[in-house]
Design a protein around this motif. Sequence first.
Motif, short mmCIF file in Angstrom:
data_model
loop_
_atom_site.label_atom_id
_atom_site.label_comp_id
_atom_site.label_asym_id
_atom_site.label_seq_id
_atom_site.Cartn_x
_atom_site.Cartn_y
_atom_site.Cartn_z
N GLU A 1 -3.77 14.75 3.30
CA GLU A 1 -2.94 13.57 3.11
C GLU A 1 -1.76 13.64 4.07
N VAL A 2 -1.60 12.60 4.89
CA VAL A 2 -0.52 12.58 5.88
C VAL A 2 0.55 11.56 5.54
N TYR A 3 0.28 10.68 4.57
CA TYR A 3 1.28 9.69 4.18
C TYR A 3 0.95 9.21 2.78
N TYR A 4 2.00 8.93 2.02
CA TYR A 4 1.84 8.46 0.64
C TYR A 4 2.95 7.46 0.35
N CYS A 5 2.62 6.40 -0.39
CA CYS A 5 3.65 5.45 -0.80
C CYS A 5 3.22 4.71 -2.06
N ARG A 6 4.21 4.19 -2.78
CA ARG A 6 3.95 3.29 -3.89
C ARG A 6 3.66 1.90 -3.33
N ILE A 7 2.77 1.19 -3.98
CA ILE A 7 2.41 -0.16 -3.54
C ILE A 7 2.32 -1.07 -4.77
N SER A 8 2.04 -2.34 -4.53
CA SER A 8 1.78 -3.30 -5.61
C SER A 8 0.52 -4.07 -5.28
N THR A 9 -0.48 -3.99 -6.17
CA THR A 9 -1.73 -4.71 -5.95
C THR A 9 -1.79 -5.92 -6.88
N GLY A 10 -2.98 -6.50 -7.04
CA GLY A 10 -3.13 -7.75 -7.75
C GLY A 10 -2.81 -7.68 -9.23
N VAL A 11 -2.10 -8.68 -9.71
CA VAL A 11 -1.75 -8.76 -11.12
C VAL A 11 -2.98 -9.04 -11.98
#
Length: 335
Positions: free
Chosen positions: A212-222
């Motif tokens: 793993e070279v990058y990680y982030c929080r995201i927001s997907t479909g409601v």
Amino acid sequence: MFALPDFPQAERLGRVGWYSVDLKEKPDHNSKTVGVLYEDTVVPWLRETVGIRPLRNNQRYVETSEGYIWSGDLIPVRNLPNQPLTALPQKGRELGMWVEVTVPWVDAILDNPPPRSNFFEHRVENGLPLRLYYNQILWVDQIKGDENGQVWYRVNERYGNPGDMLWAPAEAFRPIAAEELAPINPEAENKRIVVRVRWEEQMLSCLEGDREVYYCRISTGVSSGSTPLSAIGSEGFPIWRKLHSLHMSGGTNTEGWDLPGIGWTSLFHGEGVAIHSTYWHNNFGEPMSHGCVNARPEDAKWIFRWTLPIVPFDTGDNDITVTGESSTRIKVLEE
């Protein structure tokens, strides 16, 4: 009338991203409400802290000089005016430049009324100014000065634009240099992205092989299934088009959306499901979208630079259905 506002003097600022938000005495939803702030109000962002917000993943609050605001409703911004250019750069056949809004917001004048997009039409119908926001990515194709010495850029959108062109004070826009979009580790093999869409686990990982070279929080479909899942056993969806900026819209007249200047867009399913920059909320870690993968602007930009295909800087577009290039795959999982 259209000079940049006198925003608060602070290194970090927050813009209210909802119609109204409560100021709390403590970082606790049940604590005393000490005030109310309205959409686009800009306040100093003192620090972020963990508090109590029932029934939400996001338990972060922002301390301001007036009280605490739940972080999902307060968008981090800065006020970084720029020295205007007086002539457009030209590279090859392209006369113009990619720019980023670097002030909390800036009001604009429509060059070719009436407005075509639902976003600007709605604002005009409700007596609201035509406004552009921090982190939007746009294209400038003309520069002019006025009798007061103010320099104006004509800004528009090269992709997805229904036809609106706006004049706005040049200080609000930072020209983007090709060097800042240089590909990240382009020689790496087996690049892939894993997106996890469970309500309690909204996250994205970039992998090179098993690392793993990058990680982030995201927001997907409601809505359930609005962000398409990868087929079991598949390698995931290939990114089929990448654009520096895209005007995105969809839905119906009553339940639709229309958002200009969405930066660092990587389309991977259907006509419009993408990983992209998000300037209208700060509630990452919870489902928020109509199906896309919302990411913080800095995260979306890193992902854009790291993934394939590489996008030519001048045009800001690469469609592999036309070019035939290979691309990074995105695996969307609910497990």
